[in-house]
Design an enzyme around this catalytic site. Structure first.
Site, mmCIF file in Angstrom:
data_model
loop_
_atom_site.group_PDB
_atom_site.id
_atom_site.type_symbol
_atom_site.label_atom_id
_atom_site.label_comp_id
_atom_site.label_asym_id
_atom_site.label_seq_id
_atom_site.Cartn_x
_atom_site.Cartn_y
_atom_site.Cartn_z
ATOM 1 N N GLY A 219 0.795 -1.217 0.000
ATOM 2 C CA GLY A 219 0.000 0.000 0.000
ATOM 3 C C GLY A 219 0.830 1.270 0.000
ATOM 4 N N SER A 220 1.922 1.281 0.755
ATOM 5 C CA SER A 220 2.752 2.490 0.818
ATOM 6 C C SER A 220 3.354 2.819 -0.538
ATOM 7 C CB SER A 220 3.869 2.318 1.856
ATOM 8 O OG SER A 220 3.335 2.273 3.163
ATOM 9 N N ASN B 253 -7.269 4.104 8.884
ATOM 10 C CA ASN B 253 -6.670 2.921 9.491
ATOM 11 C C ASN B 253 -6.732 2.925 11.012
ATOM 12 O OD1 ASN B 253 -4.765 5.105 8.676
ATOM 13 N ND2 ASN B 253 -3.366 4.010 10.017
ATOM 14 N N SER C 19 -3.805 -3.394 -0.624
ATOM 15 C CA SER C 19 -2.749 -4.205 -0.026
ATOM 16 C C SER C 19 -3.242 -5.616 0.264
ATOM 17 C CB SER C 19 -2.246 -3.552 1.266
ATOM 18 O OG SER C 19 -1.233 -4.324 1.863
ATOM 19 N N SER C 20 -2.342 -6.579 0.104
ATOM 20 C CA SER C 20 -2.678 -7.989 0.299
ATOM 21 C C SER C 20 -2.797 -8.377 1.765
ATOM 22 C CB SER C 20 -1.602 -8.852 -0.376
ATOM 23 O OG SER C 20 -1.672 -10.194 0.017
ATOM 24 N N HIS C 21 -1.868 -7.891 2.603
ATOM 25 C CA HIS C 21 -1.802 -8.420 3.967
ATOM 26 C C HIS C 21 -2.891 -7.876 4.889
ATOM 27 C CE1 HIS C 21 0.158 -5.193 6.544
ATOM 28 N NE2 HIS C 21 0.332 -4.694 5.345
ATOM 29 N N THR D 99 11.172 -8.092 -11.451
ATOM 30 C CA THR D 99 10.587 -9.427 -11.525
ATOM 31 C C THR D 99 9.475 -9.576 -10.486
ATOM 32 O OG1 THR D 99 12.692 -10.347 -12.255
ATOM 33 C CG2 THR D 99 11.075 -11.899 -11.359
ATOM 34 N N CYS E 245 2.545 1.493 11.734
ATOM 35 C CA CYS E 245 3.687 2.133 11.076
ATOM 36 C C CYS E 245 4.328 3.200 11.952
ATOM 37 C CB CYS E 245 3.239 2.753 9.751
ATOM 38 S SG CYS E 245 2.547 1.540 8.606
#
Length: 394
Positions: A73-74, A154, A202-204, A240, A328
């Site tokens: 996300g960042s 958040n 974001s995934s996490h 990659t 964070c």
């Protein structure tokens, strides 16, 4: 006897779901190819990449071609702001954001101001954490090139009027970015209805792996490339691809979409039970943020006469993992910039506690917290001369 452990910090990160891990594992072992290679190993990786892009796109009703994978996300936030700033300098140098954004937005804005001469307007929020649409419209100038307002906060969970913000941006021909790291996958989002040009994800935060995220870029949006050096992500973000994590993100997005209604309903019920139990049992307590327009899993409390760090330490001793704000910035002793922006005095902003529920939270977890938190707060307050004075006065 093993100490009970209860995780109540889902806004900081989520555990990887078994189905997600199962989807990832083959791409850490058998299907290890580079998606840019032309041979069969590369094609296997490329097919997995394409499938994940489609799964993430389906989560927000976007086109797969509008999804660009990032490291999180960042990075997506940084790319959005810097990408628009550098590619629209001929139009103007003014950006509008809010005072309660994630630091990935605020620090990027400060960098653009300090090093590249951009002008940034930081909108106030009300006591619930919402911006004023009137103030937003009044802040627009001829030189405004971007509006960046987060979808949901958040720390306090407040959801902004995103559709209305998008309409204002569209009316004035200004690009609109939203940081949806907390929202995408946790509440329904239909990108086609919201007039959004750029959206960070974001995934996490949705039970995928850390280190991967995505940026939605609406077709036709002019944006500078972010990483140079290869043809990956249409030459816009070289490097990659982290295929195992991206595959996991795709699976997590698919699960989130399929389970959205039950996810929202269950988390909202547990959150409401938690809020009621704490407010009923602990005096001098408030809920920070909007009660109505709020992420389903977020509960943020303000406890007078004490500081959040003490609460966290005592809860941790009881096996309860919580937070006093954003993970964070957890190393900072300063009060939350979000809570300060709500208008809370310094001492009240210090006494905050964020409890966030998720898909693995149980009724028993909520009961345990409601049973134990009042004693923690009372013990900490017993050390406060001010609280003692208030009690003696009745």
């Amino acid at each position: 006897m093993e100490k009970r452990r209860i995780y109540m910090d889902y806004s900081a990160t989520t555990p990887v779901k078994k189905e997600v891990l199962d989807a990832m594992m083959p791409y850490l072992t058998d299907y290890f190819g580079n998606a840019s290679s032309f041979h069969s190993f590369g094609r296997e990786a490329k097919n997995a990449l394409d499938k994940a892009r489609e799964q993430v796109a389906n989560l927000i009703n976007a086109k797969p071609s509008e999804i660009y994978f990032t490291a999180g996300g960042s990075e997506s936030d940084n790319w959005s702001l810097e990408g628009v700033a550098y590619s629209h300098k001929e139009k103007g140098n003014h950006i509008i954001t809010s005072k309660i954004e994630h630091h990935a937005i605020l620090h990027t804005c400060e960098y653009l101001e300090k090093h590249h001469g951009f002008e940034v307007t930081y909108l106030d929020v009300d006591s619930e954490g919402k911006i004023s649409l009137e103030q937003l419209e009044n802040a627009i100038k001829d030189s405004t090139i971007l509006i960046s307002i987060m979808f949901a906060n958040n720390e306090i969970g407040t959801i902004q009027p995103i559709k209305e913000i998008g309409e204002i941006a569209k009316k004035h021909n200004i690009l609109f970015h939203t940081d949806a790291v907390q929202a995408a996958g946790n509440i329904p989002i239909d990108i086609k209805e919201l007039n959004i040009d750029l959206m960070s994800m974001s995934s996490h935060k949705i039970y995928g792996a850390k280190g991967v995220g995505a940026l939605y870029i609406k077709t036709g949006t002019k944006l500078h490339n972010f990483v140079h050096g290869g043809a990956q992500e249409k030459r816009r973000r070289a490097g990659t691809e982290n295929i195992p994590a991206i595959v996991g993100y795709g699976k997590a997005a698919e699960i989130a979409k399929d389970n959205m209604e039950n996810h929202v309903t269950t988390l909202t019920r547990l959150r409401n039970k938690l809020i009621k139990g704490i407010l009923d049992n602990i005096p001098y307590t408030t809920v920070n943020g909007s009660l109505e327009d709020r992420l389903p899993g977020n509960a943020n409390f303000g406890f007078e006469f004490i500081e959040g760090e003490g609460i966290l330490l005592m809860l941790d001793m009881l096996g309860i993992a919580a937070s006093s704000g954003s993970a964070c910035t957890s190393g900072s002793l300063d009060p939350s910039h979000v809570l300060m922006a709500l208008g809370l005095p310094h001492e009240k902003a210090h006494g905050s506690l964020r409890l966030t529920v998720g898909d693995f939270t149980t009724e028993e977890d909520i009961d345990y917290i409601i049973e134990n938190l009042p004693g923690v707060i009372e013990r900490l307050r017993s050390m406060s001369p001010l609280y003692d004075k208030i009690k003696n006065q009745g």
